[in-house]
Design a protein around this motif. Structure first.
Motif, mmCIF file in Angstrom:
data_model
loop_
_atom_site.group_PDB
_atom_site.id
_atom_site.type_symbol
_atom_site.label_atom_id
_atom_site.label_comp_id
_atom_site.label_asym_id
_atom_site.label_seq_id
_atom_site.Cartn_x
_atom_site.Cartn_y
_atom_site.Cartn_z
ATOM 1 N N UNK A 189 1.057 -1.182 0.192
ATOM 2 C CA UNK A 189 0.099 0.090 0.063
ATOM 3 C C UNK A 189 0.818 1.123 -0.078
ATOM 4 N N UNK A 190 0.754 2.150 -0.873
ATOM 5 C CA UNK A 190 1.296 3.640 -0.791
ATOM 6 C C UNK A 190 0.605 4.541 0.087
ATOM 7 N N UNK A 191 1.570 5.163 0.843
ATOM 8 C CA UNK A 191 1.101 5.961 2.100
ATOM 9 C C UNK A 191 -0.050 7.123 1.464
ATOM 10 N N UNK A 192 -1.289 7.190 1.767
ATOM 11 C CA UNK A 192 -2.160 7.925 1.179
ATOM 12 C C UNK A 192 -1.934 9.412 1.070
ATOM 13 N N UNK A 193 -0.934 9.862 2.171
ATOM 14 C CA UNK A 193 -0.632 11.077 2.268
ATOM 15 C C UNK A 193 0.123 11.699 0.942
ATOM 16 N N UNK A 194 0.698 10.862 0.342
ATOM 17 C CA UNK A 194 1.734 11.488 -0.874
ATOM 18 C C UNK A 194 0.881 11.414 -2.104
ATOM 19 N N UNK A 195 -0.423 10.825 -2.278
ATOM 20 C CA UNK A 195 -1.494 11.197 -3.393
ATOM 21 C C UNK A 195 -2.362 12.289 -3.182
ATOM 22 N N UNK A 196 -2.436 12.807 -4.247
ATOM 23 C CA UNK A 196 -3.680 13.894 -4.189
ATOM 24 C C UNK A 196 -4.444 13.560 -5.342
ATOM 25 N N UNK A 197 -5.909 13.847 -5.203
ATOM 26 C CA UNK A 197 -7.057 13.469 -6.195
ATOM 27 C C UNK A 197 -7.605 14.627 -6.605
ATOM 28 N N UNK A 198 -7.563 14.958 -7.859
ATOM 29 C CA UNK A 198 -8.282 16.262 -8.491
ATOM 30 C C UNK A 198 -9.391 15.655 -9.208
ATOM 31 N N UNK A 199 -10.712 16.113 -8.722
ATOM 32 C CA UNK A 199 -12.005 15.694 -9.323
ATOM 33 C C UNK A 199 -12.220 16.914 -10.238
ATOM 34 N N UNK A 200 -12.467 16.499 -11.539
ATOM 35 C CA UNK A 200 -13.014 17.338 -12.605
ATOM 36 C C UNK A 200 -14.366 17.324 -12.800
ATOM 37 N N UNK A 201 -14.999 18.555 -12.275
ATOM 38 C CA UNK A 201 -16.667 18.573 -12.592
ATOM 39 C C UNK A 201 -16.946 19.514 -13.608
ATOM 40 N N UNK A 202 -17.201 19.239 -14.712
ATOM 41 C CA UNK A 202 -17.680 20.006 -15.920
ATOM 42 C C UNK A 202 -19.137 20.175 -15.826
ATOM 43 N N UNK A 203 -19.617 21.615 -15.713
ATOM 44 C CA UNK A 203 -20.694 21.894 -15.411
ATOM 45 C C UNK A 203 -21.442 22.606 -16.411
ATOM 46 N N UNK A 204 -22.875 22.506 -16.797
ATOM 47 C CA UNK A 204 -23.686 23.345 -17.499
ATOM 48 C C UNK A 204 -25.168 23.342 -16.973
ATOM 49 N N UNK A 205 -25.419 24.265 -16.355
ATOM 50 C CA UNK A 205 -26.619 24.193 -15.812
ATOM 51 C C UNK A 205 -26.912 23.252 -14.582
ATOM 52 N N UNK A 206 -26.243 23.366 -13.769
ATOM 53 C CA UNK A 206 -26.314 22.501 -12.523
ATOM 54 C C UNK A 206 -26.485 23.220 -11.374
#
Length: 244
Positions: A3-20
């Motif tokens: 298992x990799x240490x979780x603190x070294x990873x970062x997760x970028x969530x891409x949320x494209x929006x149109x009328x939301x």
């Protein structure tokens, strides 16, 4: 499995929006909740394409609530397509992993920790949420929509043999460099875009893991799938078949 240490990873969530504007506060709240509970480092990048309903103003309020480090706004002046929205989002992402999902509540953030664990277990290049395996499923669709989705998936499996069970879904986790290389190569637009991403990934030898998800039809607003999308899907599928 290491298992990799979780603190070294970062997760970028891409949320494209149109009328939301109705959906955005709830999807952001759920993302913050599940990332907070699981302890993973994250950011949410909202890519609004000039929504006339005030989605961007809602996003600005959310940024004040949750902070500029967690809610990153990268709006564009008008609708420019999903593929270019991802390219735009990737440029501004500071994470080494990218999560793509719909902002209309059809994808539940509760599955994201499962995506992350699955990726860590196998070191996968991408994890795809699947409606067609395990306890995955679709809720809120009429028979026509279900038949179109199943039919599209079946035809794609027969023609392209992609090695993944759900080709048209858009709930996925990618290593950032993998997503960059795939987006550069993809030529499709709209409904076919997600399918091409998987096909290209398989071509390039990237590893694909799957997590069963439940897909719920959008709560507010109108679905973007119409007759034109079905025609363009079939055209795109045949183009992919001829060129891959």
């Amino acid at each position: 499995m290491t298992k990799w240490p979780t603190n070294s990873d970062k997760y970028s969530v891409l949320l494209p929006t149109y009328n939301e504007r109705e959906n955005l506060p709830l999807i952001v709240w759920l993302l913050v909740k599940y990332f907070g509970e699981s302890g993973y480092n994250y950011e949410i990048i909202v890519i609004d394409d000039g929504s006339p309903d005030g989605t961007l103003q809602i996003a600005e309020q959310l940024q004040k609530i949750y902070g500029h480090d967690k809610i990153v706004l990268r709006p564009r002046p008008k609708k420019l397509g999903l593929g270019t929205a991802y390219i735009h989002g990737i440029k501004h992402a500071t994470g080494n992993f990218i999560i793509i999902m719909d902002a209309d509540l059809s994808h539940h953030p509760k599955f994201i920790p499962q995506f992350i664990e699955k990726q860590k277990e196998g070191g996968y290049d991408l994890i795809s949420g699947t409606r067609y395996r395990g306890d995955g499923g679709v809720y809120g669709w009429d028979l026509r929509r279900k038949l179109i989705s199943r039919g599209a998936n079946f035809i794609t499996q027969v023609l392209l043999r992609p090695g993944a069970s759900d080709l048209t879904g858009s709930f996925r986790l990618y290593k950032k460099n993998v997503l960059e290389s795939l987006v550069e190569r993809c030529v499709s637009k709209g409904y076919v875009f997600q399918m091409e991403m998987i096909v290209r990934a398989r071509q390039l030898g990237y590893t694909i893991g799957e997590v069963p998800i439940s897909f719920v039809d959008r709560v507010y607003g109108e679905s973007k799938l119409g007759g034109n999308e079905i025609v363009s899907f079939l055209k795109g599928l045949l183009t992919l078949f001829a060129t891959t």
